[in-house]
Design a protein around this motif. Structure first.
Motif, PDB file in Angstrom:
ATOM      1  N   CYS A  94       0.818  -1.213   0.000  1.00 41.58           N
ATOM      2  CA  CYS A  94       0.000   0.000   0.000  1.00 41.58           C
ATOM      3  C   CYS A  94       0.852   1.264   0.000  1.00 41.58           C
ATOM      4  O   CYS A  94       0.498   2.258  -0.629  1.00 41.58           O
ATOM      5  CB  CYS A  94      -0.961  -0.007   1.188  1.00 41.58           C
ATOM      6  N   VAL A  95       1.998   1.212   0.682  1.00 42.06           N
ATOM      7  CA  VAL A  95       2.886   2.383   0.678  1.00 42.06           C
ATOM      8  C   VAL A  95       3.616   2.480  -0.664  1.00 42.06           C
ATOM      9  O   VAL A  95       4.005   3.557  -1.105  1.00 42.06           O
ATOM     10  CB  VAL A  95       3.882   2.310   1.861  1.00 42.06           C
ATOM     11  N   GLY A  96       3.752   1.333  -1.337  1.00 40.84           N
ATOM     12  CA  GLY A  96       4.399   1.326  -2.650  1.00 40.84           C
ATOM     13  C   GLY A  96       5.910   1.204  -2.568  1.00 40.84           C
ATOM     14  O   GLY A  96       6.630   1.755  -3.404  1.00 40.84           O
ATOM     15  N   VAL A  97       6.382   0.492  -1.551  1.00 46.88           N
ATOM     16  CA  VAL A  97       7.835   0.272  -1.416  1.00 46.88           C
ATOM     17  C   VAL A  97       8.115  -1.228  -1.449  1.00 46.88           C
ATOM     18  O   VAL A  97       7.187  -2.036  -1.482  1.00 46.88           O
ATOM     19  CB  VAL A  97       8.384   0.891  -0.105  1.00 46.88           C
ATOM     20  N   SER A  98       9.391  -1.577  -1.428  1.00 47.99           N
ATOM     21  CA  SER A  98       9.792  -2.979  -1.526  1.00 47.99           C
ATOM     22  C   SER A  98       9.119  -3.820  -0.431  1.00 47.99           C
ATOM     23  O   SER A  98       9.065  -3.415   0.731  1.00 47.99           O
ATOM     24  CB  SER A  98      11.314  -3.081  -1.405  1.00 47.99           C
ATOM     25  N   HIS A  99       8.593  -4.975  -0.831  1.00 52.84           N
ATOM     26  CA  HIS A  99       7.862  -5.802   0.138  1.00 52.84           C
ATOM     27  C   HIS A  99       8.152  -7.276  -0.151  1.00 52.84           C
ATOM     28  O   HIS A  99       7.309  -7.989  -0.663  1.00 52.84           O
ATOM     29  CB  HIS A  99       6.363  -5.521   0.060  1.00 52.84           C
ATOM     30  N   SER A 100       9.358  -7.683   0.175  1.00 52.88           N
ATOM     31  CA  SER A 100       9.739  -9.064  -0.106  1.00 52.88           C
ATOM     32  C   SER A 100      10.704  -9.563   0.953  1.00 52.88           C
ATOM     33  O   SER A 100      11.549  -8.810   1.443  1.00 52.88           O
ATOM     34  CB  SER A 100      10.408  -9.144  -1.476  1.00 52.88           C
ATOM     35  N   PHE A 101      10.570 -10.861   1.274  1.00 44.95           N
ATOM     36  CA  PHE A 101      11.551 -11.482   2.172  1.00 44.95           C
ATOM     37  C   PHE A 101      12.907 -11.580   1.478  1.00 44.95           C
ATOM     38  O   PHE A 101      13.923 -11.779   2.131  1.00 44.95           O
ATOM     39  CB  PHE A 101      11.091 -12.891   2.568  1.00 44.95           C
ATOM     40  N   ASN A 102      12.910 -11.455   0.135  1.00 44.79           N
ATOM     41  CA  ASN A 102      14.172 -11.525  -0.610  1.00 44.79           C
ATOM     42  C   ASN A 102      14.929 -10.205  -0.592  1.00 44.79           C
ATOM     43  O   ASN A 102      16.041 -10.131  -1.129  1.00 44.79           O
ATOM     44  CB  ASN A 102      13.899 -11.945  -2.060  1.00 44.79           C
ATOM     45  N   SER A 103      14.321  -9.166  -0.043  1.00 46.54           N
ATOM     46  CA  SER A 103      15.020  -7.875   0.076  1.00 46.54           C
ATOM     47  C   SER A 103      15.706  -7.796   1.439  1.00 46.54           C
ATOM     48  O   SER A 103      15.270  -8.442   2.395  1.00 46.54           O
ATOM     49  CB  SER A 103      14.036  -6.712  -0.033  1.00 46.54           C
ATOM     50  N   SER A 104      16.722  -6.989   1.499  1.00 43.90           N
ATOM     51  CA  SER A 104      17.404  -6.802   2.786  1.00 43.90           C
ATOM     52  C   SER A 104      16.587  -5.836   3.648  1.00 43.90           C
ATOM     53  O   SER A 104      15.773  -5.080   3.124  1.00 43.90           O
ATOM     54  CB  SER A 104      18.795  -6.207   2.549  1.00 43.90           C
ATOM     55  N   PRO A 105      16.810  -5.842   4.965  1.00 45.48           N
ATOM     56  CA  PRO A 105      16.079  -4.900   5.830  1.00 45.48           C
ATOM     57  C   PRO A 105      16.290  -3.444   5.401  1.00 45.48           C
ATOM     58  O   PRO A 105      15.382  -2.630   5.511  1.00 45.48           O
ATOM     59  CB  PRO A 105      16.670  -5.166   7.210  1.00 45.48           C
TER      60      PRO A 105
END
Lengths: 454, 84
Positions: A342-353
């Motif tokens: 909804c915020v439109g940012v990265s949303h994946s467990f494959n991304s780093s914190p």
């Protein structure tokens, strides 16, 4: 299906590669390898996950207590056939989520927001956050109930739940997160073990499949039973979770058949384990089961110990801890997916914190918030836990309607749109859920305001 | 000739990392062949166009939403009442 990309040069107008792409492509390369070499079981192993997790995640603490409570108060009769029917309904809904995620590679929250506007997207996310927060509190309560059997308190429940969330997030890979949670989720089978340990009369369990009439009691009690049992089977978080997880896993239209197997296996396991909790609870039927306040103390595990022996109580308590822990992981994940989408940012467990700060913060933050509630002295935990499923049922129809709309969207789904039979069943499910939830809400409100008698 | 007498050629010393880099790039190219084009983050970050909804569909969605909000408020009210 789109053409595979060979070069990822931004100069050629090709997509810029991210770490998330590389991690996902690594997982996909194993799927391609297994498919090319016709390793059917290996392919199945690689592609299962979101469906089983959604279904077993929904066999959470409050749900298992609700099943056990149904068994303790009413016996097996109505519920043994009703639980599989509900999970068949859940399969229809979750199959749509998986298919939309695999075809569009996008989560439910972002598709609703982009396709139908910000109002609907944020409404959906708002519903989800509210029900997830309430449900997460109930999960921590369930862990506390399980731990209370071993004379451990709320602090341990909070520490255990939060440590699991942080530990599973620490790898920075969807695959790692999924496999750890899958491993934990299989311990949902402890409820089946508990059912065996109470030594039920097998004939009575089989006979219960002959659909018996509604259990006795007031109209409001019946509606509460229906609403809470439906809420124990299909909920908004499952819709958000399975679609987003299918996309995050990298599923494609070629994987839809395996996605259906995954969802079906999850539904069957969840129904069997749910019936296990019901059968275990039914052992208390002739021992004043209706008087057991499951959340007031050690509750069910302690009562089972007296009726069926220490092993049954211990297994049931461990099952509650597992059910709460797995649900904390999956429900926090669904909140995180919704927040990122909804915020439109990265949303994946494959991304780093660092690359997906909102996703990771929402994941930990919502669990932290729920954990804080159970540490508040005198908080109405019993009421929160009992109302969590009902609230989920009441809010579910909107999520389901938008889900059916997405699954029928030819512009998004192409040849993968719903068949007519899926739409008929989907609409019937929405009507059933909507009527049960609304009837309970209205009837309870009229009683609370003394417009009608109890 | 012993190894110590080898000339310190800067090109030769950089050849190994270069080979590693090429191998890594080849590996990444092979990996991304397994992703569909619309799976890339750059692609999924692009919003899908808004769906045209008929006035009836919009009205139906709003009616459903208002109904659900009212019933939710009833459930929350009942919950609060039960606490007292």
């Amino acid at each position: 299906m789109s053409t595979p990309v060979i070069s990822a040069s931004p100069l050629l107008g090709q997509p810029l590669l991210t770490d998330e792409d590389l991690a996902r492509s690594h997982d996909r390369s194993r799927v391609h390898h297994a498919r090319r070499h016709r390793r059917r079981w290996h392919l199945m192993w690689l592609l299962v996950g979101p469906g089983i997790l959604a279904m077993l995640g929904e066999n959470d603490g409050p749900s298992m207590i609700a099943y056990a409570s149904d068994g303790a108060q009413y016996g097996l009769g109505f519920f043994v056939p009703f639980i599989p029917i509900l999970f068949a309904m859940a399969y229809v809904c979750q199959e749509m989520c998986m298919r939309v995620g695999a075809v569009t590679h996008r989560g439910y929250g972002e598709l609703v927001l982009q396709r139908y506007g910000r109002v609907w997207g944020w409404f959906g996310a708002g519903d989800l956050t509210l029900t997830n927060l309430v449900t997460l509190v109930a999960e921590f309560v369930a862990i506390r109930v399980g731990l209370a059997y071993f004379h451990l308190g709320s602090g341990v429940a909070v520490a255990l739940g939060l440590a699991l969330v942080v530990f599973t997030l620490s790898g920075g890979r969807y695959w790692r997160w999924e496999r750890i949670v899958l491993g934990l989720a299989l311990f949902n089978g402890l409820f089946l073990v508990a059912a065996i340990l109470v030594k039920p009369h097998v004939g009575a369990v089989v006979d219960a499949f002959a659909f018996t009439p509604f259990p006795g009691g007031s109209f409001n009690t019946l509606l509460l039973l229906l609403a809470s049992t439906i809420g124990a089977t299909v909920t908004p978080w499952m819709i958000f979770f399975q679609q987003s997880a299918s996309a995050d896993k990298g599923m494609t239209p070629r994987d839809v058949t395996h996605g259906r197997y995954d969802t079906a296996v999850g539904a069957v396991l969840a129904a069997v384990f749910g019936i296990g909790a019901l059968v275990a609870g039914a052992a208390l039927l002739s021992h004043d089961g209706s008087g057991i306040q499951g959340f007031a103390g050690a509750g069910f595990p302690e009562a089972l110990k007296h009726v069926a022996g220490g092993a049954a109580g211990t297994v049931f308590a461990l099952g509650l801890i597992e059910a709460g822990a797995v649900a904390i992981l999956t429900i926090s994940a669904s909140t995180a997916y919704a927040a990122g989408e909804c915020v439109g940012v990265s949303h994946s467990f494959n991304s780093s914190p660092r690359g997906a700060a909102v996703f990771y913060a929402a994941n930990i933050g919502v669990a932290l918030l729920a954990a804080t509630v159970i540490l508040i002295p005198g908080a109405p935990l019993l009421s929160i836990a009992l109302n969590a499923n009902v609230l989920a049922t009441v809010l579910l129809p909107v999520s389901l309607v938008l889900m059916v709309m997405l699954a029928n969207d030819k512009g998004l789904m192409g040849q993968w749109v719903n068949k007519r039979s899926t739409n008929v069943i989907g609409i019937a499910v929405i009507a059933f859920v909507g009527i049960c939830g609304a009837a309970y809400g209205i009837d309870s409100f009229l009683q609370a305001t003394h417009v009608i008698g109890a | 000739m012993s190894l110590q007498t080898l000339p310190a050629d800067p090109d030769a010393s950089s050849a190994i990392p270069e080979r590693d880099l090429q191998a890594q790039e080849r590996h990444e190219d092979e990996l991304i062949m397994h992703l569909e084009r619309d799976q890339f983050v750059a692609e999924t970050s692009r919003p899908v166009p808004r769906a045209p909804l008929s006035a009836r569909a919009r009205a139906g969605l709003w009616a459903l939403r208002i109904f659900v909000v009212i019933v939710s408020l009833m459930v929350i009210y009942t919950f609060v009442e039960q606490l007292h």
